[in-house]
Design a protein around this motif. Structure first.
Motif, PDB file in Angstrom:
ATOM      1  N   GLY A 179       3.274  -6.407   5.247  1.00  0.00           N
ATOM      2  CA  GLY A 179       3.969  -5.156   4.980  1.00  0.00           C
ATOM      3  C   GLY A 179       3.631  -4.109   6.018  1.00  0.00           C
ATOM      4  N   ARG A 180       4.547  -3.180   6.204  1.00  0.00           N
ATOM      5  CA  ARG A 180       4.345  -2.094   7.162  1.00  0.00           C
ATOM      6  C   ARG A 180       3.840  -0.825   6.497  1.00  0.00           C
ATOM      7  N   THR A 181       3.955  -0.723   5.165  1.00  0.00           N
ATOM      8  CA  THR A 181       3.541   0.481   4.452  1.00  0.00           C
ATOM      9  C   THR A 181       2.730   0.087   3.216  1.00  0.00           C
ATOM     10  N   PHE A 182       2.066   1.066   2.630  1.00  0.00           N
ATOM     11  CA  PHE A 182       1.281   0.772   1.422  1.00  0.00           C
ATOM     12  C   PHE A 182       2.176   0.311   0.274  1.00  0.00           C
ATOM     13  N   GLN A 183       3.416   0.792   0.225  1.00  0.00           N
ATOM     14  CA  GLN A 183       4.332   0.369  -0.839  1.00  0.00           C
ATOM     15  C   GLN A 183       4.567  -1.142  -0.784  1.00  0.00           C
ATOM     16  N   ASP A 184       4.671  -1.678   0.433  1.00  0.00           N
ATOM     17  CA  ASP A 184       4.879  -3.115   0.605  1.00  0.00           C
ATOM     18  C   ASP A 184       3.693  -3.925   0.080  1.00  0.00           C
ATOM     19  N   LEU A 185       2.519  -3.309   0.028  1.00  0.00           N
ATOM     20  CA  LEU A 185       1.288  -4.021  -0.325  1.00  0.00           C
ATOM     21  C   LEU A 185       0.981  -3.997  -1.814  1.00  0.00           C
ATOM     22  N   MET A 186       1.734  -3.245  -2.598  1.00  0.00           N
ATOM     23  CA  MET A 186       1.401  -3.066  -4.012  1.00  0.00           C
ATOM     24  C   MET A 186       1.235  -4.381  -4.797  1.00  0.00           C
ATOM     25  N   PRO A 187       2.081  -5.394  -4.625  1.00  0.00           N
ATOM     26  CA  PRO A 187       1.857  -6.636  -5.387  1.00  0.00           C
ATOM     27  C   PRO A 187       0.502  -7.273  -5.072  1.00  0.00           C
ATOM     28  N   THR A 188       0.063  -7.220  -3.821  1.00  0.00           N
ATOM     29  CA  THR A 188      -1.224  -7.790  -3.441  1.00  0.00           C
ATOM     30  C   THR A 188      -2.363  -6.936  -3.975  1.00  0.00           C
ATOM     31  N   ILE A 189      -2.203  -5.615  -3.895  1.00  0.00           N
ATOM     32  CA  ILE A 189      -3.247  -4.698  -4.354  1.00  0.00           C
ATOM     33  C   ILE A 189      -3.501  -4.872  -5.849  1.00  0.00           C
ATOM     34  N   THR A 190      -2.443  -4.923  -6.646  1.00  0.00           N
ATOM     35  CA  THR A 190      -2.635  -4.967  -8.101  1.00  0.00           C
ATOM     36  C   THR A 190      -3.397  -6.206  -8.559  1.00  0.00           C
ATOM     37  N   ALA A 191      -3.379  -7.263  -7.770  1.00  0.00           N
ATOM     38  CA  ALA A 191      -4.147  -8.452  -8.122  1.00  0.00           C
ATOM     39  C   ALA A 191      -5.650  -8.226  -7.998  1.00  0.00           C
TER      40      ALA A 191
END
Length: 193
Positions: A179-191
């Motif tokens: 991902g290029r932004t933090f929004q793109d990373l949300m599925p990975t972060i929530t894990a």
């Protein structure tokens, strides 16, 4: 004394004298990997990695600090500014995020730090990338996590600080993402909450 954190490792953010930390700095440093061949060097672009801090309350995102929003709404987390090219690598920090732990609202229980390649280059084009946690009152480096180079990912979930019954702790996450932004990373972060 610095602790080199391995993926998944945690450390307490209590001082060795039993006190607690007040202000910590999450620093990010990187360099562009050297290009091989004449044409590769001519077409090389600077790499713009971006550090972000995502504040969570009970697994819900409540605020984000990044290059377009430099300070959290409550003022407890502050990004010192965007570096578009990197270059410090193993030296100083290219981007920093300051966290005033006593000012973090009581409902915020986790702060996740991410890095993403805004320009879209993969981590195969980055070298000497690291994140580190520094006691801002005396400049002492508390922990360092090397962002292992290589790979076709464009982001990494670096680390998080989270509240425990004993106070704040830091956990190295070190998980690649795309991902290029933090929004793109949300599925990975929530894990990892």
């Amino acid at each position: 004394m610095t602790v080199n954190l391995a993926k998944g490792q945690q450390i307490s953010l209590s001082k060795s004298d039993g006190g607690t930390l007040d202000v910590v700095r999450m620093g990010l440093g990187w360099q562009s990997a050297p290009r091989k061949g004449f044409l590769a060097r001519l077409t090389a672009r600077e790499i713009d990695l971006d550090a972000s801090a995502l504040l969570f309350a009970d697994r819900q995102l409540v605020d984000v600090v990044f290059f377009q929003n430099l300070t959290s709404g409550d003022g407890s987390v502050h990004h010192t500014g965007d570096n578009l090219v990197g270059g410090s690598g193993q030296g100083g920090d290219d981007e920093s995020i300051l966290v005033d732990l006593p000012r973090v609202p009581a409902h915020v229980d986790q702060i996740v730090f991410t890095v993403n390649s805004f320009t879209g280059q993969t981590f195969a084009e980055v070298q000497n990338a690291f994140c580190r946690l520094v006691d801002e009152t005396n400049g002492q480096e508390l922990a360092r996590h090397t962002l292992s180079g290589g790979g076709n990912h464009t982001a990494q979930i670096m680390a998080k600080v989270h509240r425990t019954a004993q106070g704040w702790q830091m956990a190295a996450i070190g998980v690649p993402a795309t991902g290029r932004t933090f929004q793109d990373l949300m599925p990975t972060i929530t894990a990892h909450l």
